[in-house]
Design a protein around this motif. Structure first.
Motif, PDB file in Angstrom:
ATOM      1  N   SER A   4       5.576  -7.880 -10.010  1.00 49.19           N
ATOM      2  CA  SER A   4       4.786  -6.665  -9.856  1.00 49.19           C
ATOM      3  C   SER A   4       3.533  -6.978  -9.045  1.00 49.19           C
ATOM      4  O   SER A   4       3.083  -8.123  -8.979  1.00 49.19           O
ATOM      5  N   TYR A   5       2.986  -5.962  -8.413  1.00 50.99           N
ATOM      6  CA  TYR A   5       1.811  -6.168  -7.575  1.00 50.99           C
ATOM      7  C   TYR A   5       0.991  -4.895  -7.501  1.00 50.99           C
ATOM      8  O   TYR A   5       1.463  -3.804  -7.840  1.00 50.99           O
ATOM      9  N   GLN A   6      -0.279  -5.040  -7.048  1.00 58.16           N
ATOM     10  CA  GLN A   6      -1.117  -3.866  -6.879  1.00 58.16           C
ATOM     11  C   GLN A   6      -0.968  -3.327  -5.463  1.00 58.16           C
ATOM     12  O   GLN A   6      -0.864  -4.080  -4.498  1.00 58.16           O
ATOM     13  N   ALA A   7      -0.930  -1.995  -5.373  1.00 57.98           N
ATOM     14  CA  ALA A   7      -0.791  -1.321  -4.092  1.00 57.98           C
ATOM     15  C   ALA A   7      -1.850  -0.237  -3.991  1.00 57.98           C
ATOM     16  O   ALA A   7      -2.264   0.344  -5.006  1.00 57.98           O
ATOM     17  N   ALA A  56      -4.733  -3.657  10.759  1.00 59.02           N
ATOM     18  CA  ALA A  56      -3.793  -4.599  10.142  1.00 59.02           C
ATOM     19  C   ALA A  56      -3.125  -3.886   8.982  1.00 59.02           C
ATOM     20  O   ALA A  56      -3.709  -2.972   8.386  1.00 59.02           O
ATOM     21  N   TYR A  57      -1.902  -4.291   8.678  1.00 55.05           N
ATOM     22  CA  TYR A  57      -1.256  -3.708   7.500  1.00 55.05           C
ATOM     23  C   TYR A  57      -0.428  -4.762   6.770  1.00 55.05           C
ATOM     24  O   TYR A  57       0.012  -5.764   7.352  1.00 55.05           O
ATOM     25  N   ILE A  58      -0.250  -4.494   5.483  1.00 55.74           N
ATOM     26  CA  ILE A  58       0.639  -5.277   4.616  1.00 55.74           C
ATOM     27  C   ILE A  58       1.574  -4.295   3.932  1.00 55.74           C
ATOM     28  O   ILE A  58       1.118  -3.328   3.316  1.00 55.74           O
ATOM     29  N   VAL A  59       2.858  -4.526   4.069  1.00 56.76           N
ATOM     30  CA  VAL A  59       3.863  -3.734   3.338  1.00 56.76           C
ATOM     31  C   VAL A  59       4.464  -4.629   2.271  1.00 56.76           C
ATOM     32  O   VAL A  59       4.962  -5.714   2.561  1.00 56.76           O
ATOM     33  N   GLY A  60       4.400  -4.172   1.020  1.00 56.63           N
ATOM     34  CA  GLY A  60       4.894  -4.960  -0.098  1.00 56.63           C
ATOM     35  C   GLY A  60       3.772  -5.711  -0.782  1.00 56.63           C
ATOM     36  O   GLY A  60       2.584  -5.372  -0.656  1.00 56.63           O
ATOM     37  N   ASN A  61       4.157  -6.726  -1.514  1.00 52.90           N
ATOM     38  CA  ASN A  61       3.235  -7.569  -2.259  1.00 52.90           C
ATOM     39  C   ASN A  61       2.410  -8.406  -1.278  1.00 52.90           C
ATOM     40  O   ASN A  61       2.970  -9.103  -0.437  1.00 52.90           O
ATOM     41  N   ALA A  62       1.088  -8.347  -1.393  1.00 54.90           N
ATOM     42  CA  ALA A  62       0.239  -9.096  -0.463  1.00 54.90           C
ATOM     43  C   ALA A  62       0.500 -10.599  -0.541  1.00 54.90           C
ATOM     44  O   ALA A  62       0.287 -11.324   0.434  1.00 54.90           O
ATOM     45  N   ALA A  63       0.956 -11.079  -1.700  1.00 52.46           N
ATOM     46  CA  ALA A  63       1.247 -12.511  -1.860  1.00 52.46           C
ATOM     47  C   ALA A  63       2.579 -12.900  -1.227  1.00 52.46           C
ATOM     48  O   ALA A  63       2.758 -14.046  -0.799  1.00 52.46           O
ATOM     49  N   GLN A  64       3.518 -11.948  -1.165  1.00 54.42           N
ATOM     50  CA  GLN A  64       4.840 -12.182  -0.560  1.00 54.42           C
ATOM     51  C   GLN A  64       5.238 -10.935   0.211  1.00 54.42           C
ATOM     52  O   GLN A  64       6.153 -10.217  -0.183  1.00 54.42           O
TER      53      GLN A  64
END
Length: 206
Positions: A4-7, A56-64
């Protein structure tokens, strides 16, 4: 991708000023490259005439992450897009598009000043952000003899798994969705309940 991750839950923004240049950081939830490009287009239309639209963007979990990308949009290489992405990653900002709209104030900031300004604008926007928890789900089918159907339904319910569909043939096939983190324990529990007579498998596993 199973953790799980924060979005980012809601759009937010922050106006940062440095030597009369303004850096408006706009954060928007995204779930694909297409979402991110659409956001960028909309921001350019809403805030026209700026010197640069760095992002910049991140799709999904920032760690993975599933996807990451960034752009300096004409600023010196490495002074805008990458610092924005670094902040998103450090702050665990999943499913997030950050666009920083810069209006030049007449004084050059230098490479170090640009890195600080772009990073600070996004960091302070994130201070105001609202978050949601994303719990990755796995679609399963549980195949059991008829005699075990009620026990399996109770076991699924106990793990918060909803039965989406049922098929009856030589036995019962229960189609359900469960959190990735609960898959192995649910699988073990069902095998124990049925003395190994159940088959539990992800839907994409033939």
């Amino acid at each position: 991708m199973s953790q799980s991750y924060q979005a980012l839950a809601q759009p937010c923004q922050f106006l940062y000023e440095e030597k009369r240049s303004t850096f408006t950081a706009v954060l928007t939830p995204v779930q694909s490259r297409e979402d991110a490009l659409r956001v960028l287009k909309n921001i350019k239309q809403a805030l026209p005439g700026a010197s640069h639209y760095c992002w910049a963007y991140i799709v999904g979990n920032a760690a993975q992450p599933k996807l990451v990308a960034f752009s300096d949009d004409g600023e010196p290489s490495g002074t805008a897009g990458k610092p924005i992405l670094n902040v998103l990653t450090h702050r665990s900002a999943g499913d997030c598009m950050a666009v920083v709209v810069r209006t030049f104030g007449g004084t050059k900031l230098g490479a170090g000043g640009l890195v600080r300004a772009y990073g600070a604008s996004v960091s302070q926007a994130l201070d105001n952000a609202q978050w949601r928890e994303v719990v990755p789900q796995l679609s399963l089918v549980v195949e059991v003899p008829f005699a075990f159907e009620q026990k399996i339904r109770l076991a699924l319910d106990g793990q918060g798994a909803v039965v989406d569909d049922v098929e009856y043939a030589d036995g019962v096939s229960l189609y359900t969705t469960v959190a990735y983190s609960k898959y192995e324990s649910l699988q073990d529990h069902i095998r124990l309940l049925t003395s190994g007579q159940a088959r539990v498998r992800p839907l994409d596993d033939k």
